[in-house]
Design an enzyme around this catalytic site. Sequence first.
Site, PDB file in Angstrom:
ATOM      1  N   LYS A  55       0.857  -1.192   0.000  1.00 25.71           N
ATOM      2  CA  LYS A  55       0.000   0.000   0.000  1.00 25.71           C
ATOM      3  C   LYS A  55       0.889   1.237   0.000  1.00 25.71           C
ATOM      4  O   LYS A  55       1.876   1.283   0.748  1.00 25.71           O
ATOM      5  CB  LYS A  55      -0.914  -0.025   1.235  1.00 25.71           C
ATOM      6  N   SER A  80      -9.957   2.308   2.854  1.00 23.82           N
ATOM      7  CA  SER A  80      -8.989   2.971   2.008  1.00 23.82           C
ATOM      8  C   SER A  80      -8.011   2.026   1.316  1.00 23.82           C
ATOM      9  O   SER A  80      -7.397   2.426   0.333  1.00 23.82           O
ATOM     10  CB  SER A  80      -8.176   3.964   2.832  1.00 23.82           C
ATOM     11  N   SER A 116     -10.386   0.254   7.191  1.00 25.15           N
ATOM     12  CA  SER A 116      -9.728   0.310   5.880  1.00 25.15           C
ATOM     13  C   SER A 116      -9.037  -0.966   5.427  1.00 25.15           C
ATOM     14  O   SER A 116      -8.571  -1.045   4.291  1.00 25.15           O
ATOM     15  CB  SER A 116      -8.702   1.446   5.863  1.00 25.15           C
TER      16      SER A 116
END
Lengths: 95, 496
Positions: free
Chosen positions: B78, B162, B186
């Site tokens: 990420k 997210s 998330s």
Amino acid sequence: MSVDEKTVRRIAHLARIAVAEDEVAPLQGELNAILAFVEQLGAVDVTGVEAMTSVTPMAMKKRKDVVTDGGRAVDVVANAPETEDHYFLVPKVVE
Amino acid sequence: MTDLNELSLAEARDGLKAKTFSAREIAQAHIAALEKARVLNAYLLETPDRALTMADASDAKIAKGDAGPLEGLPLGIKDLFCTEGVVTTAGSRILETFEPHYESAVSANLWRDGAVMLGKLNLDEFAMGSSNETSAYGDVISPWRRQENGVLSDAKIVPGGSSGGSAAAVAAHLCLGATATDTGGSIRQPAAFTGTVGIKPTYGRVSRWGTVAFASSLDQAGPIARTVRDCAILLGSMAGPDARDTTCVDLPVPDFEDAVSRGVKGLTIGIPKEYRVEGMPAEIQKLWDDGAAWLKDAGATIREISLPHTKLALPAYYIVAPAEASSNLARYDGVRYGLRVPGKDIAAMYENTRAAGFGREVKRRIMIGTYVLSAGYYDAYYVRAQKIRTLIKRDFEEAYAAGVDAILTPATPSAAFGIGEKASADPVEMYLNDVFTVTVNMAGLPGIAVPAGLDGQGLPLGLQLIGRPFDEETLFATAEVIERAAGRTVLPKAWW
């Protein structure tokens, strides 16, 4: 509680975010929607409840007060938009 | 033979160990897959050269009999984890050119154990969002599509957020597993939206050092992968003490993989009645009932419990998280990193830089945070929210003290929605996605999302298990029972 346009401008300035004139009204609406949503917390009885300061009960880690890092000025300033001799450059602050 | 990128992480590990294929071959299979999947926009940056260099190093180690626990396994990272010499944007324009001179603790642990980096994954800007639509670099498209009358629709579906890039990449076989972060849901919400498994460990289990901060008292990193076992393997490498993060605990990392097959015999699973929210779709209720039945069949005791402060968690979160974000994001001022937009004086430079560098959702949250921390409002908002957080945590403590080992809830109030479908003027509509996950962050507990079925349109639905502090092992054991009973989710065939 809700915010008026003047308060939106004041918050934006406190947050150091430039807000254009046509952004104020939409922001006001969005911020008020969030504030209306959190309003329900006001009805909760929190008498005698301690405010959380640490989610996991733990003693703060401590270490000896010695230098463990340093001498990396080149790395520290490497991503800065403007630098000179390992200093960050900013617009003139003091006349 | 199955394409190498379609193996589970555990299968790939075993295949590499048995020298059925090489680390270079499995890296190449992934590099080819992600080149073909660019329309999904899951990767912000592909690092194929680095992947092959790392894979060759892994092959050399395997040949020498010196392989680490993740040797040669290709992962996505990420873009919130700082990677040395590789641009790290946090999904924001303000960090478009930021090239860290250090490596995050999480990614460093993965490389120490032999993993291979495929690239950096898309996300909501500064991890603020539940659909991956706030990224400055475009939406992530889910590999999943709705079925209408037996025909796959062309409508684009969100992967959740997210960690939308992480979830989409794992579901589309563009990596064996991915790192992710979870501040209010998330990891678990995108995992549920994409038929993948994601665990948010206990606050303090994983070092936050080198991960771009959103809300420091809530942020915690964890993996997203295709199976419970794969998540257990990855978390085992990601977790561990770190002197550089004072909130990272000095506890040994248990053998999480060992816990996966432990079963649930003798465990008590709580079903919190407050999660039965008004307007909950019948298929979510059924999924939840199925989950409880599966655990009961496997030997667990199911007990209804009460977590009375549940409904306060989301509003309290929208005070605490923006307050911490406004403080954390004060560092983006055009001086030390990233974007700078000139102004007539230094204050105007700050204001112009932040106006141009931050997107709408980030600005909104910084402003709410600034407001609730400002003079005259601090006690009414921030201190009150922190007191309510104490009450939320107490609910869980009482349930655990009464003998509950883990708590079963739905992961999300609905299946994934279409891109643009929740773009209304009221940001709260989007925030409601996290209603079942956010309590866990507020209480610092571990939570895992595991796929449990499909909705009427063929989109995946997930269940969430919430555990005692630092008892991720029970979550892996329980989630595995659900995974086995539900049957492995059949992930979408490539249409991209």
